[in-house]
Enzyme design. Structure first.
Site, PDB file in Angstrom:
ATOM      1  CG  HIS A 263      -1.935   1.008   1.289  1.00 43.07           C
ATOM      2  ND1 HIS A 263      -1.673   2.330   1.554  1.00 43.07           N
ATOM      3  CD2 HIS A 263      -3.262   0.923   1.061  1.00 43.07           C
ATOM      4  CE1 HIS A 263      -2.814   3.007   1.499  1.00 43.07           C
ATOM      5  NE2 HIS A 263      -3.783   2.190   1.194  1.00 43.07           N
TER       6      HIS A 263
ATOM      7  CB  CYS B 209      -4.024   3.331  -2.264  1.00 45.95           C
ATOM      8  SG  CYS B 209      -5.173   4.350  -1.316  1.00 45.95           S
TER       9      CYS B 209
ATOM     10  CG  HIS C 169      -7.234   0.581  -1.705  1.00 44.65           C
ATOM     11  ND1 HIS C 169      -6.574   0.871  -0.529  1.00 44.65           N
ATOM     12  CD2 HIS C 169      -7.490  -0.737  -1.676  1.00 44.65           C
ATOM     13  CE1 HIS C 169      -6.417  -0.242   0.174  1.00 44.65           C
ATOM     14  NE2 HIS C 169      -6.968  -1.237  -0.498  1.00 44.65           N
TER      15      HIS C 169
ATOM     16  CG  ASP D 227      -9.483   3.503   0.590  1.00 45.53           C
ATOM     17  OD1 ASP D 227      -9.886   3.003   1.648  1.00 45.53           O
ATOM     18  OD2 ASP D 227      -8.335   3.973   0.445  1.00 45.53           O
ATOM     19  CG  HIS D 228     -10.909   6.395   3.129  1.00 46.24           C
ATOM     20  ND1 HIS D 228      -9.840   7.245   3.160  1.00 46.24           N
ATOM     21  CD2 HIS D 228     -10.484   5.259   3.710  1.00 46.24           C
ATOM     22  CE1 HIS D 228      -8.806   6.645   3.729  1.00 46.24           C
ATOM     23  NE2 HIS D 228      -9.176   5.431   4.068  1.00 46.24           N
TER      24      HIS D 228
ATOM     25  CE1 TYR E 121     -11.795   1.053   4.730  1.00 47.90           C
ATOM     26  CE2 TYR E 121     -10.761   2.414   6.406  1.00 47.90           C
ATOM     27  CZ  TYR E 121     -10.680   1.681   5.242  1.00 47.90           C
ATOM     28  OH  TYR E 121      -9.487   1.595   4.571  1.00 47.90           O
TER      29      TYR E 121
HETATM   30  C1  DNO Z   1      -6.542   3.129   5.510  1.00 46.17           C
HETATM   31  C2  DNO Z   1      -5.952   1.974   4.808  1.00 46.17           C
HETATM   32  C3  DNO Z   1      -4.624   1.513   5.370  1.00 46.17           C
HETATM   33  C4  DNO Z   1      -4.211   0.213   4.733  1.00 46.17           C
HETATM   34  C5  DNO Z   1      -2.885  -0.303   5.222  1.00 46.17           C
HETATM   35  C6  DNO Z   1      -2.459  -1.540   4.459  1.00 46.17           C
HETATM   36  O1  DNO Z   1      -7.634   3.500   5.242  1.00 46.17           O
HETATM   37  O2  DNO Z   1      -5.863   2.244   3.455  1.00 46.17           O
HETATM   38  O3  DNO Z   1      -4.761   1.368   6.740  1.00 46.17           O
HETATM   39  O4  DNO Z   1      -5.143  -0.761   5.012  1.00 46.17           O
HETATM   40  O5  DNO Z   1      -1.906   0.657   5.090  1.00 46.17           O
HETATM   41  O6  DNO Z   1      -1.431  -2.163   5.147  1.00 46.17           O
END
Ligand code: DNO
Length: 391
Positions: free
Chosen positions: A240, A278, A305, A349-350, A366
């Site tokens: 990530h 991401c 992501h 994501d988010h 989340y």
């Molecule tokens: C936060 C996430 C991170 C991710 C870690 C993977 O929202 O994107 O916490 O899960 O960095 O190891």
């Protein structure tokens, strides 16, 4: 792409049957109850996998199999921890769970200064304000030499903030940065720790003298050590990016931009050594042209992501953007990744906290409704792209 969702295990208030109803296909999760560094037993992996499958879903991605600090800074327990990691990987491979997300960020996972920043439309979302972070660094943490990392204007703003911040404000900032975001779900410091700032300073001290090149070498060493297991079981590792993708608190960060990504992919040039693309994290760095990164690295991307950010032109803050807006260009990213591999696992994501999410105590970022709305948007983009491009 495969529509996946980050689910925090059987205790998550968002249940698998809810996810099934909103069109989720694959689950992204981890054995959250196992302390960092310990082996993930095959039985526990199979048990969770079967549970997920009993809802008509599949366990698509592990996020995360955490890499302990001692692997990152090289503590005496490094070899043992790498051995444990390899056993966990082999067990995941035997169970057929073969995409593993992790990060190589020292101490902090991600960083924000406000987890419920109000937006004009009544929702809240995550926010990073550089002067507030500078205040945390210089005034709360009192890190030696911190002032060097900020401009005169930022330091002047810190002085102003110092006049206004109450002890409660400080406590909230400590909780946000050290407990909630540092810790998140696999943290080194938890809500039960009485002196988070003291503990945090100790963690930072572990990295004294560790510069970017040393951390890179430690990542290369780790990846080279685990690749034979990945080759044997067909496991795809996907790191990530650092969030935000810039240096903070004097710590080296090594997954921030095209040059960094090229470096670790070449350092261990094995297709099982790949990237979690991401989009949100990468978009928070003004140096990054996110679609250009996707074009360059799609072939080594094992997990996506999707989210986006808006960054102030002077870099003084960034905030979560609508999934269709901001710097990331999610529409173009979907086009690139759909062409590359229509089976790539993707999760939104988010998402904003909205419509009652705020009362549920979800992990920061989340939410249920916010992410569901984002998934609906991304699903629409995917369907459109597939039709227009005859995929
Ligand atoms: C936060 C996430 C991170 C991710 C870690 C993977 O929202 O994107 O916490 O899960 O960095 O190891």
């Amino acid at each position: 792409m495969e529509k996946t969702w980050r689910w925090f295990g059987k205790k998550d208030k968002i249940t698998l049957s809810m996810l099934r109803q909103i069109g989720v296909e694959g689950i992204v999760t981890a054995l959250h109850e196992i302390p960092n560094g310990e082996v993930w037993p095959l039985e526990a992996i199979l048990d969770l996998k079967q549970y997920i499958e009993s809802y008509g879903l599949r366990w698509s991605v592990v996020e995360s199999l955490p890499v302990c600090e001692a692997i990152k800074y090289v503590g005496p327990e490094r070899e043992q921890l790498i051995e444990n990691y390899k056993i966990s990987l082999a067990n995941l491979g035997k169970a057929g769970v073969k995409t593993i997300c992790y990060n190589f960020m020292p101490v902090l996972d991600w960083a924000r200064t406000d987890l419920a920043h109000p937006y004009p439309n009544g929702t809240t979302s995550l926010y990073f304000d550089r002067k507030t972070f500078a205040y945390f660094d210089c005034r709360i943490l009192q890190r030696a030499g911190a002032e060097k990392d900020y401009s005169e204007a930022e330091l002047a703003a810190v002085e102003e903030m110092a006049k206004q911040m109450t002890p409660e404000d400080d406590a909230k900032l400590i909780d946000t940065i050290i407990v909630k975001t540092q810790g998140f779900v696999n943290g080194n410091i938890t809500e039960n720790d009485r002196e988070p700032v003291v503990l945090f300073r100790k963690l930072l001290a572990l990295y004294e003298g560790i510069d970017k090149d040393t951390l890179r070498e430690n990542m290369r060493y780790f990846l080279a050590a685990i690749m034979p297991v990945c080759d044997e079981y067909g496991i795809n590792m996907c790191v990530h990016p650092d969030d935000p993708p810039m240096q903070i608190l004097g710590l080296p960060r090594i997954v921030t931009c095209a040059e960094d990504i090229r470096w670790f992919l070449n350092a261990v040039d094995n297709p099982h050594n790949g990237l979690t693309f991401c989009a949100g994290s990468l978009s928070a760095g003004l140096q990054n042209d996110v679609p250009a990164l996707a074009r360059e690295f799609a072939g080594r991307t094992h997990f996506v992501h999707l989210r986006s950010t808006e960054v102030a032109p002077d870099n003084s803050y960034f905030q979560e953007a609508d999934h269709l807006g901001g710097r990331a260009n999610v529409i173009e990213l979907v086009r690139i990744f759909e062409r590359e591999n229509p089976n790539l696992p993707m999760r939104v994501d988010h998402g904003p906290t909205m419509l009652g999410d705020e009362e549920k105590g979800y992990n920061a970022g989340y939410s249920f409704h916010g992410r569901m709305l984002a998934l609906g948007k991304v699903d629409g983009i995917m369907a459109t792209v597939r039709q227009l491009e005859n995929l």
